[in-house]
Scaffold this motif. Structure first.
Motif, PDB file in Angstrom:
ATOM      1  N   MET A   1       0.827  -1.207   0.000  1.00  0.00           N
ATOM      2  CA  MET A   1       0.000   0.000   0.000  1.00  0.00           C
ATOM      3  C   MET A   1       0.866   1.263   0.000  1.00  0.00           C
ATOM      4  SD  MET A   1      -3.056   0.892  -0.156  1.00  0.00           S
ATOM      5  CE  MET A   1      -4.212   2.138   0.202  1.00  0.00           C
ATOM      6  N   ALA A   2       1.935   1.269   0.837  1.00  0.00           N
ATOM      7  CA  ALA A   2       2.829   2.433   0.883  1.00  0.00           C
ATOM      8  C   ALA A   2       3.535   2.603  -0.457  1.00  0.00           C
ATOM      9  CB  ALA A   2       3.838   2.289   2.012  1.00  0.00           C
ATOM     10  N   LYS A   3       3.918   1.491  -1.089  1.00  0.00           N
ATOM     11  CA  LYS A   3       4.609   1.575  -2.380  1.00  0.00           C
ATOM     12  C   LYS A   3       3.672   2.143  -3.441  1.00  0.00           C
ATOM     13  CE  LYS A   3       6.952  -1.328  -5.827  1.00  0.00           C
ATOM     14  NZ  LYS A   3       8.126  -0.523  -6.106  1.00  0.00           N
ATOM     15  N   ARG A   4       2.415   1.733  -3.416  1.00  0.00           N
ATOM     16  CA  ARG A   4       1.453   2.233  -4.416  1.00  0.00           C
ATOM     17  C   ARG A   4       1.219   3.730  -4.224  1.00  0.00           C
ATOM     18  NH1 ARG A   4       0.058   2.782  -9.068  1.00  0.00           N
ATOM     19  NH2 ARG A   4      -2.128   3.086  -9.488  1.00  0.00           N
ATOM     20  N   LEU A   5       1.090   4.167  -2.977  1.00  0.00           N
ATOM     21  CA  LEU A   5       0.916   5.592  -2.698  1.00  0.00           C
ATOM     22  C   LEU A   5       2.159   6.366  -3.134  1.00  0.00           C
ATOM     23  CD1 LEU A   5      -0.862   7.797  -1.489  1.00  0.00           C
ATOM     24  CD2 LEU A   5       0.186   7.304   0.733  1.00  0.00           C
ATOM     25  N   PHE A   6       3.341   5.816  -2.835  1.00  0.00           N
ATOM     26  CA  PHE A   6       4.612   6.408  -3.256  1.00  0.00           C
ATOM     27  C   PHE A   6       4.640   6.557  -4.779  1.00  0.00           C
ATOM     28  CE2 PHE A   6       8.983   5.420  -4.706  1.00  0.00           C
ATOM     29  CZ  PHE A   6       9.688   6.471  -4.122  1.00  0.00           C
ATOM     30  N   ASP A   7       4.236   5.508  -5.482  1.00  0.00           N
ATOM     31  CA  ASP A   7       4.216   5.547  -6.953  1.00  0.00           C
ATOM     32  C   ASP A   7       3.284   6.645  -7.467  1.00  0.00           C
ATOM     33  OD1 ASP A   7       6.010   3.475  -7.370  1.00  0.00           O
ATOM     34  OD2 ASP A   7       4.450   1.949  -7.610  1.00  0.00           O
ATOM     35  N   ILE A   8       2.086   6.721  -6.907  1.00  0.00           N
ATOM     36  CA  ILE A   8       1.098   7.700  -7.390  1.00  0.00           C
ATOM     37  C   ILE A   8       1.583   9.127  -7.149  1.00  0.00           C
ATOM     38  CG2 ILE A   8      -1.222   8.623  -6.981  1.00  0.00           C
ATOM     39  CD1 ILE A   8      -2.104   5.682  -6.481  1.00  0.00           C
ATOM     40  N   VAL A   9       2.069   9.394  -5.947  1.00  0.00           N
ATOM     41  CA  VAL A   9       2.514  10.762  -5.622  1.00  0.00           C
ATOM     42  C   VAL A   9       3.700  11.157  -6.498  1.00  0.00           C
ATOM     43  CG1 VAL A   9       3.572  12.175  -3.816  1.00  0.00           C
ATOM     44  CG2 VAL A   9       1.613  10.717  -3.268  1.00  0.00           C
ATOM     45  N   LEU A  10       4.695  10.283  -6.599  1.00  0.00           N
ATOM     46  CA  LEU A  10       5.869  10.629  -7.421  1.00  0.00           C
ATOM     47  C   LEU A  10       5.525  10.716  -8.911  1.00  0.00           C
ATOM     48  CD1 LEU A  10       9.107   8.976  -6.008  1.00  0.00           C
ATOM     49  CD2 LEU A  10       8.352  11.336  -5.928  1.00  0.00           C
ATOM     50  N   ALA A  11       4.618   9.865  -9.382  1.00  0.00           N
ATOM     51  CA  ALA A  11       4.230   9.923 -10.798  1.00  0.00           C
ATOM     52  C   ALA A  11       3.513  11.239 -11.100  1.00  0.00           C
ATOM     53  CB  ALA A  11       3.344   8.729 -11.161  1.00  0.00           C
ATOM     54  N   LEU A  12       2.652  11.670 -10.193  1.00  0.00           N
ATOM     55  CA  LEU A  12       1.955  12.956 -10.402  1.00  0.00           C
ATOM     56  C   LEU A  12       2.957  14.119 -10.380  1.00  0.00           C
ATOM     57  CD1 LEU A  12      -1.274  12.403  -8.278  1.00  0.00           C
ATOM     58  CD2 LEU A  12      -1.134  12.663 -10.769  1.00  0.00           C
ATOM     59  N   LEU A  13       3.890  14.081  -9.439  1.00  0.00           N
ATOM     60  CA  LEU A  13       4.918  15.126  -9.389  1.00  0.00           C
ATOM     61  C   LEU A  13       5.770  15.121 -10.648  1.00  0.00           C
ATOM     62  CD1 LEU A  13       6.117  14.904  -5.668  1.00  0.00           C
ATOM     63  CD2 LEU A  13       4.887  16.793  -6.755  1.00  0.00           C
ATOM     64  N   ALA A  14       6.164  13.942 -11.082  1.00  0.00           N
ATOM     65  CA  ALA A  14       7.003  13.834 -12.277  1.00  0.00           C
ATOM     66  C   ALA A  14       6.249  14.309 -13.522  1.00  0.00           C
ATOM     67  CB  ALA A  14       7.478  12.390 -12.457  1.00  0.00           C
TER      68      ALA A  14
END
Length: 185
Positions: A1-14
């Motif tokens: 769950m933390a990895k998925r949230l990490f992916d979403i936040v960083l993907a949106l920032l990127a």
């Protein structure tokens, strides 16, 4: 769950950060070799589920009919703009959309095309697909595109067995170094 949230936040920032670069890349592909600007290809994801991977098109439109799924150095199917996009890894940026869709992660083994199934044993194939494929992976961070097939396989299997947020952060940092080192050469 933390990895998925990490992916979403960083993907949106990127996506926010790189949207001007992506717009310029799309325009360059269109001016150099026309449409389509994006390339979509079926790849194998977590649990061996197929998905459509997005990239900026770096090869001629009918590249699949002209050769194999892998490319060689100085492959004549790669366009002029495509060479720059590949060298800088800008061609990979549309995969941020695959991350948001849940097809991919920022970090994981690079997704194979279904034809690559024959390169693995049943056990290797199952282990490699226990995790989401990534935009970058341990093999890309360590070797970029210079890895032998055996090095790439071992790195992918090591990651599938020992993945975690701290490892992902290390792989992302190593990938950034590899991209800038390669781009400056």
């Amino acid at each position: 769950m933390a990895k998925r949230l990490f992916d979403i936040v960083l993907a949106l920032l990127a996506l926010s950060l790189f949207s001007p670069v992506m717009l310029a890349a799309a325009l360059a592909v269109w001016l150099d070799s026309g449409r389509p600007v994006l390339f979509a290809q079926v790849r194998v994801g977590r649990g061996t589920q197929p998905f459509r991977l997005f990239k900026f098109r770096s090869m001629v439109v009918d590249a699949a009919q002209r050769g194999s799924h892998s490319t060689a150095q100085n492959d004549p199917r790669i366009t002029r703009v495509g060479r720059f996009l590949r060298r800088s890894s800008v061609d990979e940026l549309p995969q941020l959309l695959n991350v948001l869709r849940g097809d991919m992660s920022l970090v994981g083994p690079r997704p194979d095309v279904p034809a690559q199934r024959s390169n693995y044993t049943d056990e290797q194939w199952a282990l490699r697909h226990r995790v989401r494929p990534g935009i970058t992976g341990l093999a890309q961070a360590l070797y970029r595109s210079r890895a032998t097939p055996q090095q790439r396989l071992q790195a992918d299997l090591d990651y599938a067995q020992h993945h975690g947020l701290m490892i992902d952060l290390r792989i992302i940092a190593l990938t950034v170094v590899q991209v800038f080192r390669r781009s400056s050469n």
